[in-house]
Design an enzyme around this catalytic site. Structure first.
Site, short mmCIF file in Angstrom:
data_model
loop_
_atom_site.label_atom_id
_atom_site.label_comp_id
_atom_site.label_asym_id
_atom_site.label_seq_id
_atom_site.Cartn_x
_atom_site.Cartn_y
_atom_site.Cartn_z
N THR A 83 32.32 34.99 39.37
CA THR A 83 32.89 36.33 39.42
C THR A 83 31.83 37.43 39.22
O THR A 83 30.85 37.22 38.52
CB THR A 83 33.91 36.38 38.26
OG1 THR A 83 34.82 35.33 38.46
CG2 THR A 83 34.63 37.69 38.18
N ARG A 131 46.31 29.45 43.32
CA ARG A 131 46.02 29.66 41.88
C ARG A 131 45.68 31.12 41.61
O ARG A 131 44.95 31.76 42.35
CB ARG A 131 44.84 28.80 41.47
CG ARG A 131 44.25 29.20 40.11
CD ARG A 131 42.88 28.62 39.92
NE ARG A 131 42.27 28.99 38.66
CZ ARG A 131 41.29 29.90 38.53
NH1 ARG A 131 40.82 30.54 39.59
NH2 ARG A 131 40.79 30.17 37.35
N1 GLY Z 1 37.15 34.01 36.34
C1 GLY Z 1 37.38 33.68 37.68
C2 GLY Z 1 38.28 32.57 37.89
O1 GLY Z 1 38.61 31.82 36.99
O2 GLY Z 1 38.71 32.40 38.99
#
Ligand code: GLY
Length: 296
Positions: free
Chosen positions: A171, A199
């Site tokens: 990220t 997800r």
């Molecule tokens: N922090 C990004 C993810 O878990 O997709």
């Protein structure tokens, strides 16, 4: 590390101006200390930091966060925008969030497909009554607003997907404090790779990205764990209850560290204090306080 060398001038009791501050990240995870890839990631972060800081000086926190996140989304070595990871069904779905601390207003897109800059869709949603969109409707909204179809895939990520390899960087996020004291936080991700299709990560939730008039935070790491600890919003809430950024950040990580969680965050507060912390081996980040800049 904490920086609080803020310069505040009050002119005729009417106008306050402070030195802008900026912190950006390129994900938390295992550090490839000896690899060229880690050095390349740091070099890219540094270039983006410098360009975004110049932009911040000329504009404001909102424009600078959008500019910085777009640059990170454009850089394929980061897992956001171009270079996002594939979900288990071989489709790239991305998420991004934006929060204006002054307005206390959050927006985001979850599992959007085939746009170049998910953060720009979040920016448009910030003006809407309904500010978080997910899945096909997020993509349809972007198309209706003129976002052209864009392939965020890269041969590197495709090979990772085909070999069921998970990458070690993630990220991206940017938090800025501008000369008027406004704080904005933005976060964008391609997820963890190989996840169950659809997800939802932390990035477009208040655990992953949050800002108030006091503080802005962008999280990175394993989304499920970040949500479990309500990381970004939790730090902001502790500060509203009177804690310093340093104390709130330390407290928010303590139990997660003991539990073996894998995440981290970057943050800036209204005084100009800068903080990054993690439970993981590493977090790639860089900050600029107007006089000094550092990349980790
Ligand atoms: N922090 C990004 C993810 O878990 O997709």
């Amino acid at each position: 590390m904490s920086k609080s060398s803020v310069k505040l001038w009050v002119l005729n009791g009417m106008e306050a101006s402070m030195t802008p501050k900026l912190i950006i990240h390129g994900g938390a995870g295992a550090l490839e200390n000896t690899s060229e890839r880690a050095d390349t990631i740091r070099a890219a972060l540094k270039d983006i930091l410098v360009e975004t800081y110049e932009f911040l000086k000329q504009t404001d926190a909102m424009q600078a966060v959008l500019h910085g996140v777009r640059l990170l989304e454009d850089e394929p070595m980061f897992n956001a925008g171009k270079g996002s990871r594939y979900q288990a069904d071989g489709t790239i779905r991305m998420s991004a969030a934006l929060m204006d601390g002054t307005a206390r207003r959050f927006s985001g897109v979850i599992n959007i497909q085939a746009v170049q800059h998910p953060i720009d869709v979040a920016a448009l949603l910030l003006k809407e009554e309904h500010r978080v969109l997910a899945g096909a409707q997020a993509t349809e909204y972007a198309r209706a607003k003129g976002f052209e179809a864009f392939d965020p895939g890269t041969p590197y990520r495709l090979q990772e997907h085909q070999n069921s390899v998970k990458g070690k960087t993630g990220t991206v996020g940017v938090v800025a404090l501008d000369s008027k004291g406004a704080i904005v936080a933005g976060t964008s991700t391609g997820g963890v790779g190989g996840e169950i299709p659809g997800r939802v990560s932390d990035s477009a939730t208040v655990a992953g990205n949050y800002a108030t008039t006091q503080v802005g935070i962008s999280s990175t790491g394993i989304g499920e764990e970040i949500v479990d600890y309500a990381l970004a919003a939790g730090i902001a809430a502790r500060m509203e209850d009177g804690m310093s950024l340093n104390a709130a950040g330390t407290k928010s990580l303590a139990a997660a560290k003991a539990a073996g969680c894998s995440f981290g965050f970057i943050a800036l507060d209204e005084s100009g204090a800068i903080l990054a912390d993690k439970t993981t081996e590493s977090i790639f980040y860089a900050w600029h306080d107007g006089q000094t800049q550092e990349t980790f």
